[in-house]
Design an enzyme around this catalytic site. Structure first.
Site, PDB file in Angstrom:
ATOM      1  N   GLY A   1       3.338  -1.250   1.041  1.00  0.00           N
ATOM      2  CA  GLY A   1       3.961  -2.555   0.773  1.00  0.00           C
ATOM      3  C   GLY A   1       4.939  -2.438  -0.366  1.00  0.00           C
ATOM      4  O   GLY A   1       4.968  -1.451  -1.085  1.00  0.00           O
TER       5      GLY A   1
ATOM      6  N   TYR B   1       8.971  -5.855  -7.694  1.00  0.00           N
ATOM      7  CA  TYR B   1       8.510  -5.028  -8.806  1.00  0.00           C
ATOM      8  C   TYR B   1       8.545  -3.550  -8.456  1.00  0.00           C
ATOM      9  O   TYR B   1       8.600  -2.698  -9.313  1.00  0.00           O
ATOM     10  CB  TYR B   1       7.068  -5.395  -9.153  1.00  0.00           C
TER      11      TYR B   1
ATOM     12  N   LYS C   1       6.777  -0.552  -5.433  1.00  0.00           N
ATOM     13  CA  LYS C   1       6.027  -0.277  -4.214  1.00  0.00           C
ATOM     14  C   LYS C   1       4.526  -0.218  -4.449  1.00  0.00           C
ATOM     15  O   LYS C   1       4.076  -0.002  -5.567  1.00  0.00           O
ATOM     16  CB  LYS C   1       6.483   1.063  -3.644  1.00  0.00           C
ATOM     17  N   VAL C   2       3.793  -0.381  -3.370  1.00  0.00           N
ATOM     18  CA  VAL C   2       2.351  -0.215  -3.441  1.00  0.00           C
ATOM     19  C   VAL C   2       1.962   0.950  -2.537  1.00  0.00           C
ATOM     20  O   VAL C   2       2.383   1.007  -1.368  1.00  0.00           O
ATOM     21  CB  VAL C   2       1.614  -1.493  -2.987  1.00  0.00           C
TER      22      VAL C   2
ATOM     23  N   ASP D   1       1.572 -17.400 -10.293  1.00  0.00           N
ATOM     24  CA  ASP D   1       2.282 -17.000  -9.087  1.00  0.00           C
ATOM     25  C   ASP D   1       1.351 -17.033  -7.887  1.00  0.00           C
ATOM     26  O   ASP D   1       1.302 -16.094  -7.092  1.00  0.00           O
ATOM     27  CB  ASP D   1       2.897 -15.611  -9.289  1.00  0.00           C
TER      28      ASP D   1
END
Ligand SMILES: *[C@@H]1O[C@H](CO)[C@@H](O)[C@H](O)[C@H]1NC(C)=O
Ligand SMILES: *[C@@H]1O[C@H](CO)[C@@H](O)[C@H](O)[C@H]1NC(C)=O
Ligand SMILES: *[C@@H]1O[C@H](CO)[C@@H](O)[C@H](O)[C@H]1NC(C)=O
Ligand SMILES: *[C@@H]1O[C@H](CO)[C@@H](O)[C@H](O)[C@H]1NC(C)=O
Length: 956
Positions: free
Chosen positions: A645, A649, A651-652, A762
């Site tokens: 993902g 910010y 990537k994961v 958020d």
């Protein structure tokens, strides 16, 4: 020769320009002492000389201050008597957002009466209170007096009658009481204002009779607004003498007696509002009111025999409202032939017989509302009508014809309310959190405010033509005056309780993303200037209430002016405060620089030990520090296959520990790494939260300029993937409720039990993750804020969050409280039932639901908006309650929203009522989406027949 003269002139001109500026000593001192009591003054004002250094909003003539114009500048403080020293002052205009109650407060100093040269005194929407000083009557040059939308109390000073040059008098929307003053030999009164065009006195507490002396044929009034007061007695017949009148409002008072017979002399009146009084007697023949466009007579006790036949003489009529006025007899078909007629509301009368509309009805017709009458039949003349005919609660509907459309209330939302669409030549863009896409598809900070109209010339907020014309006229005006405006949008037309027509306005900057102070100043001045006619011609009298603007392009956050500020500050004797501000600014700036430097270093841990940077070593509970090499190994060198993902910010990645445990690694990309201090704060914060509905932090990596956070792996992706159908998980009602409950519990934990309490800031569907048992877990604390005890329930902070989920109150006040999360959670709940994004194709889900909602219908009439895959064959139990709860979370005011603990309780309650056990642990299966899809088999969650589905009790 000629050019020599010109250059000479130029030199002289420049010299004057350079020499002239020094402000008169008295004016300069007065202005500075005024300003010393205000906060939020424009930064240019730190310069020493108001005229010479061009203080924005201050104009001078020959070194004397002649005008102070301060629109939408968020000034806070009092207006001191020093203003009276500015003896050449001609204009004072200050405007402020209504929605805050601070601002310029206190009373208007009596010494204001010394400003003998003042022509404009405009203090709109500030927080003034106390009485209006009698001395105002000595401002003999005054032409515009607007004190509307403040908190003024006491009586209308009779001395205003002495203002013989007054063109505009607006005292509306205050707390004024007592009688309307008229002259009697010794004392002046409003009847003397024979040059005044505008009397705006609505929304006060004026009482007593309307003196017959008030009006005379000498008067030149155009607008006469006394609505929503406490006036009694009858309307004096002298009113009929003021033949210049165009708008007359006396609605919402306690007037009684008969209407004067000469009312029909008012041939220029377009809007006549007399509704909600106690008027009696017959209705005078209004034939002759040839301009009458809107007639409101409802809720009075007239003694009427029939619908008057002279109505057909009112050729200009578009709207006729006579609800609850004792009308009897048959509705004459001729009334519908008025060529401009749009709306006829005659409900709550004793009309009888058969309704006939006749063949030559107005082609403008939108609504004929005849509810609650005694009409026994409807002869449609075998025509079909495109407008609404409402005969609900008449005998004709209680008998056989209940199925006819005219026996049902029309769908009140047969189309969306008007909203300026984006230009045909562009596609709307998605903008970062606090910018808005303009009609020309550019992201910008618009200047916004509300236009408030006192009369309504049409009744359909869905037709676009009048708004499009208004938009074009505004644009033309801005352009012809060379104001830096790119485009204008109008939206959300609506009616308030006082029958005012409200409209949101956004003005977008030209060529850049925000206005500078001068730009705002000019636009606000134009819109607030009573002489700007365009909107008035279309919609009647109006007021513009501008919001505060906080994105001035010429004022970057950190202070470049610090050195000047120190100098001036010391000179002005306010050195302590300014010095503190400057020091704070410099400190923050240095901190930022250090943080930037720190991230560039290869081993930032050294800095955590040192005194210089981000303080002590992070205080971690349970989280560990991973090395870059380790993580590289666990993620197969951050391979693409492990990339699960991404976001703004970075990537994961998915990783596997040597123990076989799965981890998720959030790796900040270059450019979005935060300062060491912020990173440390986030880690410290996260390492303290432990709850099954909050994603837990296992560790971090802060090495080689990398910032990585290592979380537990949550296999089923985000709620937004599930709602969109992307993840293939079937989302029945039970599952949705469980997910909502889990997310609510996680959030309630953050608010109440975490130490320190945390505001997430958020909350959105992509930040709610689902584990293998579809337990919801709150994730992504990138914007979170801890709440210190000292901060008394709120943190003042720069507004961050995701558009669509963002709490409007937080957006406006910048005060972050846990209720901002509650708002976002409410939006999330709406998303859960509709599977729509909060803003989809320009439509805001909160508004869509609010508009469509009809509590008298099953599923609140929301079938079209609700996600069909919930399955409506068996009505989902508790769905209405769920919607109620969601709507309470998105209440405008944070104080009206429930806490997250209350939300948890209510969802548990809904589940119990729907026959589910909110505390049942989900199934024991460890199957994950991935395993299932890899195996090519059906996803275990996609089919109720799978072993898994039994985990959730079926709705009964
Ligand atoms: C202001 O008023 C004074 C008299 O009170 C007059 O002499 C002066 O010319 C006026 N100034 C302007 C700019 O009209
Ligand atoms: C109004 O004007 C008259 C005549 O100029 C003056 O005598 C009177 O004092 C004024 N009244 C007030 C209340 O200012
Ligand atoms: C309608 O009402 C009027 C006045 O109340 C009455 O005179 C008339 O007979 C009624 N007509 C019908 C058809 O009921
Ligand atoms: C503000 O904006 C206007 C129009 O865009 C421009 O002409 C003016 O120079 C600007 N003023 C400052 C101080 O930047």
């Amino acid at each position: 020769m000629g050019s020599a003269i010109w250059s000479l002139l130029l030199v002289v001109f420049i010299q004057i320009y350079i020499v002239a500026p020094t402000t008169d000593f008295g004016d300069s001192t007065a202005l500075k002492s005024l300003v010393a009591e205000w906060e939020n003054v424009p930064p240019s004002w730190v310069g020493g000389d108001p005229c010479g250094d061009g203080w924005v909003g201050i104009s001078c003539t020959d070194s004397r201050v002649t005008s102070i114009i301060l629109p939408s500048m968020n000034l806070v403080g009092r207006l001191s008597g020093d203003i009276s020293t500015l003896s050449e002052l001609q204009q004072t205009s200050m405007f402020r957002d209504l929605s805050y109650n601070q601002g310029l407060t206190g009373s208007l100093p009596a010494s204001i009466g010394n400003l003998k040269n003042l022509t404009n005194l405009i203090l709109v929407g500030c927080g003034f209170n106390g009485p209006i000083p009698d001395s105002i009557g000595s401002l003999s040059q005054l032409r515009f007096l607007s004190l509307n939308s403040n908190g003024f109390t006491g009586r209308i000073p009779p001395s205003i009658g002495n203002l013989s040059n007054l063109v505009w008098l607006d005292l509306a929307d205050n707390h004024l009481e007592g009688p309307i003053p008229v002259s009697n030999g010794s004392t002046p009164g409003l009847d003397m204002l024979i040059h005044t065009k505008h009397f705006h006195f609505g929304k006060n507490k004026l009482s007593g009779q309307i003196p017959f002396q008030l009006f005379s044929s000498d008067m030149t009034l155009i607008h006469l607004l006394f609505e929503s007061n406490e006036l009694t007695g009858s309307l004096p017949s002298t009113l009929g003498l003021v033949q210049t009148l165009e708008v007359v409002r006396f609605d919402n008072n306690s007037l009684n007696g008969h209407l004067p017979l000469n009312l029909n002399n008012l041939s220029r009146v377009q809007y006549l509002f007399l509704s909600n009084n106690k008027l009696t007697g017959p209705l005078p023949d209004l034939t002759g009111m040839n301009s009458l466009n809107t007639l409101y007579l409802g809720n009075n006790s007239f003694d009427l025999a029939d619908v008057p036949s002279w109505f057909r003489a009112l050729r200009a009529l578009t709207t006729l409202r006579m609800e609850h006025t004792q009308l009897r007899g048959q509705v004459p078909a001729s009334i519908f032939e008025l060529p401009n007629l749009q709306t006829v509301v005659l409900k709550g009368n004793q009309l009888n017989g058969t309704l006939e509309i006749g063949p030559s009805f107005s082609n403008q017709l939108k609504t004929i509302d005849l509810q609650y009458n005694s009409i026994t039949g409807f002869d449609d003349g075998r025509r079909s009508y495109k407008f609404d005919i409402i005969l609900v609660d008449n005998p004709v509907c209680t008998a056989t014809e209940t199925r006819s459309t005219y026996c049902k209330l029309p769908q009140s939302n047969s189309g969306p309310l008007y909203s300026t669409p984006p230009s045909k030549n562009c596609l709307p863009v998605s903008c970062s959190s606090d910018q808005i896409s303009s009609p020309t598809c550019k992201c910008a900070h618009p200047y916004t405010g509300t236009l408030l109209f006192g009369g309504i010339s049409f009744s359909d907020f869905r037709t676009s033509t009048p708004y499009e014309i208004l938009k074009r006229q505004l644009m033309q005006f801005f352009q012809s005056h060379q104001l830096p405006v790119d485009s204008v949008s109008l939206s959300d037309p609506r009616m308030d309780l006082f029958e005012y027509h409200l409209l949101d306005l956004a003005v977008f900057p030209y060529g850049q993303s925000s206005f500078n102070r001068t730009g705002i100043f000019m636009i606000a001045f134009v819109l607030s200037n009573p002489t700007f006619r365009a909107p008035r011609e279309l919609f009647g009298p109006y007021t513009f209430i501008g919001d505060n603007y906080e994105h001035f392009s010429d004022e970057p956050a950190n202070s470049k002016k610090s050195s000047i500020a120190i100098k001036i500050g010391a000179a002005a004797g306010a050195s302590l405060l300014l010095l503190l501000l400057v020091l704070a600014g410099t400190y923050a700036y240095r901190q930022k620089k250090r943080a930037e430097r720190a991230t560039k270093e290869s081993n930032p841990f050294a800095h955590w030990d040192s005194k210089k940077s981000s303080g002590s070593i992070p205080q971690l509970k349970g989280a560990r520090c991973f090395s870059f090499e380790e993580l590289k190994k666990y993620t197969n060198n951050f391979s693409e296959a492990n990339d699960i993902g991404s976001g703004s910010y970075g990537k994961v990645y998915k990783g596997t520990l040597p123990t076989g445990e799965l981890i998720a690694i959030k790796r900040a990309q270059q450019g979005s790494v935060q300062g060491g201090l912020e990173f440390k704060t986030e880690i410290e914060l996260l390492s303290r939260v432990h709850h099954k509905n909050v994603v837990s932090l296992l560790g971090f990596c802060f090495e080689r300029g990398e910032q990585m956070l290592i979380y537990e792996y949550v296999p089923n992706g985000s709620l937004s993937d599930s709602l969109s159908g992307k993840s293939g998980i079937r989302m029945d009602w039970t599952r949705r409720l469980k997910i909502a409950l889990g997310a609510a519990r996680g959030l309630a934990y953050l608010h109440k039990l975490a130490n320190p309490p945390i505001i997430h800031r958020d909350i959105k569907s992509s930040n709610i993750l689902l584990d293998e048992r579809l337990n919801a877990k709150v994730a992504d604390f990138g914007l979170s804020k801890p709440m210190g005890d000292s901060e008394r329930g709120h943190v003042t902070t720069q507004v961050k969050g995701t558009m669509g989920y963002l709490d409007p109150e937080y957006f406006m006040t910048q005060q972050l409280t846990e209720k901002s999360d509650v708002y976002s959670f409410g939006v999330l709940m709406l998303e859960i039932v509709t599977a729509r994004k909060p803003i989809e194709r320009g439509k805001y889900i909160v508004r869509e639901v609010r508009l469509a909602m009809d509590k008298t219908k099953s599923l609140y009439n929301l079938q079209e908006i609700l996600d069909a895959s919930i399955g409506f064959a068996a009505t989902p139990k508790g769905l209405e309650m769920f919607v109620d709860l969601a709507m309470s979370c998105v209440e405008e005011s944070g104080a009206d929203r429930p806490t997250m603990s209350e939300v948890v309780k209510e969802i548990e309650n809904i589940m119990q009522l729907a026959g589910m056990n909110p505390n049942v642990e989900s199934a024991s299966s460890s199957a994950t989406y991935e395993e299932a899809t890899k195996g090519g088999s059906l996803h275990p969650y996609s089919d109720d027949s799978s072993a898994y589905s039994g985990a959730f009790p079926a709705p009964r």
